[in-house]
Design an enzyme around this catalytic site. Structure first.
Site, mmCIF file in Angstrom:
data_model
loop_
_atom_site.group_PDB
_atom_site.id
_atom_site.type_symbol
_atom_site.label_atom_id
_atom_site.label_comp_id
_atom_site.label_asym_id
_atom_site.label_seq_id
_atom_site.Cartn_x
_atom_site.Cartn_y
_atom_site.Cartn_z
ATOM 1 N N TRP A 438 0.818 -1.210 0.000
ATOM 2 C CA TRP A 438 0.000 0.000 0.000
ATOM 3 C C TRP A 438 0.851 1.258 0.000
ATOM 4 O O TRP A 438 1.619 1.506 0.917
ATOM 5 C CB TRP A 438 -0.888 -0.017 1.244
ATOM 6 C CG TRP A 438 -1.880 1.091 1.381
ATOM 7 C CD1 TRP A 438 -2.892 1.420 0.524
ATOM 8 C CD2 TRP A 438 -1.969 2.014 2.484
ATOM 9 N NE1 TRP A 438 -3.613 2.485 1.023
ATOM 10 C CE2 TRP A 438 -3.076 2.862 2.220
ATOM 11 C CE3 TRP A 438 -1.244 2.184 3.663
ATOM 12 C CZ2 TRP A 438 -3.449 3.883 3.101
ATOM 13 C CZ3 TRP A 438 -1.620 3.194 4.538
ATOM 14 C CH2 TRP A 438 -2.714 4.030 4.259
ATOM 15 N N ALA A 440 0.321 4.863 0.674
ATOM 16 C CA ALA A 440 -0.754 5.477 1.445
ATOM 17 C C ALA A 440 -1.465 6.569 0.665
ATOM 18 O O ALA A 440 -0.834 7.395 -0.009
ATOM 19 C CB ALA A 440 -0.215 6.035 2.756
ATOM 20 N N GLU A 472 -2.047 -1.417 -3.988
ATOM 21 C CA GLU A 472 -2.813 -0.196 -4.247
ATOM 22 C C GLU A 472 -1.968 1.071 -4.344
ATOM 23 O O GLU A 472 -1.007 1.249 -3.591
ATOM 24 C CB GLU A 472 -3.822 0.024 -3.110
ATOM 25 C CG GLU A 472 -4.866 -1.064 -2.968
ATOM 26 C CD GLU A 472 -5.917 -0.694 -1.953
ATOM 27 O OE1 GLU A 472 -7.105 -0.649 -2.324
ATOM 28 O OE2 GLU A 472 -5.552 -0.421 -0.783
ATOM 29 N N HIS A 473 -2.363 1.948 -5.251
ATOM 30 C CA HIS A 473 -2.017 3.378 -5.280
ATOM 31 C C HIS A 473 -0.603 3.713 -5.734
ATOM 32 O O HIS A 473 -0.092 4.800 -5.406
ATOM 33 C CB HIS A 473 -2.242 4.029 -3.903
ATOM 34 C CG HIS A 473 -3.597 3.829 -3.326
ATOM 35 N ND1 HIS A 473 -4.755 4.054 -4.051
ATOM 36 C CD2 HIS A 473 -3.993 3.422 -2.085
ATOM 37 C CE1 HIS A 473 -5.796 3.792 -3.271
ATOM 38 N NE2 HIS A 473 -5.368 3.407 -2.085
ATOM 39 N N GLU A 494 -6.355 -0.554 -6.425
ATOM 40 C CA GLU A 494 -6.830 0.781 -6.743
ATOM 41 C C GLU A 494 -5.661 1.566 -7.330
ATOM 42 O O GLU A 494 -4.547 1.527 -6.798
ATOM 43 C CB GLU A 494 -7.342 1.508 -5.502
ATOM 44 C CG GLU A 494 -8.641 0.952 -4.962
ATOM 45 C CD GLU A 494 -9.122 1.702 -3.734
ATOM 46 O OE1 GLU A 494 -8.387 2.603 -3.263
ATOM 47 O OE2 GLU A 494 -10.213 1.394 -3.244
#
Length: 597
Positions: A438, A440, A472-473, A494
């Site tokens: 992740w 953030a 994610e991200h 995502e």
């Protein structure tokens, strides 16, 4: 953070090997003393030998049925941890075999709860292990970094609530009733992961956007929102993607359950389960599972303040690693070059690399087990945070693969952090079983360049299997797969929310970097139950060409893919390559392609 589906309460429905040269004991001791003249023991004495075993430290709380005021102690930890999303405290609540009555163990951030039996039914709660979202106004999309393992629950009202999102594994549990995965009020939720568990009643995901369940048994499954994936699950719903969105594999090709601490009489040991092939159902259904128990005196019990030098001396000495709950700064990589080494963290033990070093390096050796660790990027950019096998690894580990289980990576959020690539897997046959990687999107040290992290997971080894891949991200590719014959069962992604504009994500003549890219050189790859979502809230006009990118070859296959525009903030033009219909409008609606090619 996640944007909800339009209907949160969806209707009920259905590696350098260790030297082979033998050294005599005296020679080995001299070698270690020369190399590490000032390595400190757990007791702070200067010594050339790192002691094995010892106590588990103050943040492992061990209970037995006669312990007074268990509920009060558990409540005290929860009060500290309920909303401590980026706090520094870590806890493990461990329960000796026996029966515990009238317990409601609410589990907050960086808290693990586990039984100390060999079988979940050895430790029974007449009560609940609960995660809810009252701290966040009923929104469960930030209920991260916690776990429940190796317990039997007889819920007070017949159903246990486990309303979590990423990095919150539910492993080796027996629920003698139902399991509700939604928060009270059926607010938003974005999970999750279950493995090696038996739920006698129905699992109700309700608002859960996606979920992966592996090698388990369920009494039923209530509904699905976008992506519900099952492998080796007795009682799983039949394959039916996209309506309902169920991806179901009868078995899991290769799996090995996570090592766990247990008691043998009064002695602590770590049980290391054996590899399973084409598994279905729990590993413990017929009694004690296959595997081995390793006494605690064969582990360096790592406590806060331990240095990477001492940790590495312990590994070279022949010890395994048991990280007690805490935060560990390392100024050189933790290097695990010995086959079959176990490195197990309790209570979300957290490793932070200083001065841009790699946090963990695993050699191209057989059977290393990394489990239960959170790697938190430091403020100086690390080129890689976790490396499994050095570049060019070529060993065959099919019979005894290295595994990563509940190994989580975070860049930013708790403070400044940068890393070019979070996880690189060079070793063949590695199992990645449940990871959340992740960059953030909220907390401290967050911004397009502030917590720059271009790549999440890069797989270069062959025959690597990922089961439960959450990434994610990242600023560029979230997952890049360069090795042959890779497999992924369940993927949740995502794209980076904070892309400032279309130009910032432009990938040559392609609009945006895929959430999951398979290199053009790859000839064989397969994936099942995989979703990529976008929420470009800084510039909602951004268009992402596709969620997935792969070569069009007979051996490259995907089953049950979807892309989602969350709230219409940005759009996908296609699902994979130039295949699949676009997302459109301002509603959160998935766009599906059933198979590829």
């Amino acid at each position: 953070m996640h944007v909800p589906p339009t209907n949160p309460a969806a209707p009920t429905a259905p590696h350098r090997r260790r030297r082979s040269k033998a050294l005599g004991f005296a020679a080995l001791a001299v070698s270690l003393l020369m190399a590490f003249p000032t390595a400190r023991s757990a007791f702070g004495d200067e010594t050339g030998e790192v002691p094995g075993g010892g106590d588990l430290g103050p943040n492992v709380l061990v209970f037995d049925p006669s312990t007074p005021d268990i509920q009060g102690k558990v409540d005290e930890i929860f009060k500290k941890q309920e909303s401590a999303q980026f706090g520094s405290d870590r806890y493990a609540l461990m329960f000796k075999p026996g029966t515990y009555n009238d317990i409601n163990a609410q589990i907050g951030f960086y808290t693990s709860i586990a039984g100390l039996g060999l079988n979940p039914d050895d430790t029974t709660f007449n009560g609940d292990v609960t995660v809810d979202a009252g701290w966040f106004d009923g929104n469960a999309t930030q209920n991260f970094w916690r776990s429940a393992e190796n317990l039997a629950l007889d819920p007070v009202n017949g159903t246990n609530r486990w309303a979590v999102s990423q990095a919150a594994p539910f492993r080796r549990m027996h629920v003698k009733g139902g399991l509700n995965l939604a928060p009270d009020g059926y607010g938003w939720a974005s999970g999750g992961y279950i493995a090696d568990s038996k739920i006698d009643g129905q699992v109700g995901p309700y608002s859960q956007q996606q979920w992966y369940t592996r090698d388990s048994s369920v009494g039923g499954w209530g509904n699905g929102v976008w992506n519900m994936t099952f492998s080796g699950v007795e009682g799983a719903p039949a394959q039916s993607f996209p309506e309902p969105p169920y991806t179901t594999l009868d078995t899991t090709p290769v799996s090995r359950e996570k090592p766990f601490l247990h008691l043998d009489g009064d002695a602590y040991k770590v049980f290391v389960p054996a590899k399973r092939t084409n598994a279905r159902g729990t590993s413990w259904a017929d009694g004690t599972p296959e595997g081995e128990s390793i006494p605690l005196d064969q582990f360096y019990v790592v406590k806060p303040g331990a240095t990477a030098q001492t940790i590495n001396a312990a590994v070279r000495q022949g010890l395994h690693l048991l990280f007690t709950p805490g935060v560990y700064h390392v100024d050189e990589p933790i290097e695990i070059d010995r086959a079959n080494t176990v490195a197990l963290g309790l209570g979300l033990a957290t490793i932070i690399p200083d001065n841009g070093v790699t946090a963990i390096k695993v050699g191209d050796v057989d059977g290393v087990k990394l489990a239960g660790l959170l790697v938190d990027a430091g403020p100086v950019n690390s080129s890689v945070l976790v490396e499994v096998g050095p570049e060019g690894s070529s060993g065959d580990h099919a019979a005894n693969p290295t595994s990563l289980q509940d190994v989580f990576v975070r860049i930013g959020g708790a403070g400044p952090g940068k890393a070019t690539t979070s996880i690189v897997v060079n070793s063949d046959d590695t199992i990645i079983d449940h990871t959340w990687v992740w960059r953030a999107d909220h907390g401290e040290g967050v911004g397009w360049e502030t917590n720059r992290a271009d790549y999440g997971v890069h797989v270069k080894g062959d025959d690597v299997l990922a089961t439960g891949l959450f990434v994610e991200h990242f600023n560029k590719y979230d997952v890049r797969w360069s090795g042959e014959n890779g497999k992924t069962i369940f993927f949740q992604n995502e794209k980076a929310y904070d892309a400032p504009n279309q130009a910032a994500i432009q990938n040559g003549d392609i609009k945006g970097y895929a959430g999951y890219k398979v290199d053009d050189s790859v000839t064989t790859h397969e994936g099942w139950g995989m979703g990529s979502y976008c929420f470009f809230d800084v510039d909602p006009t951004i268009r992402q060409q596709h969620g997935f990118q792969a070569p069009v070859k007979p051996g490259v296959k995907f089953h049950d893919l979807l892309v989602v525009s969350l709230g219409g903030k940005g759009q996908y033009d296609h699902v994979i390559n130039d295949t699949g219909s676009p997302t459109s409008g301002d509603t959160t609606v998935p766009s599906q392609v059933v198979s590829f090619p």
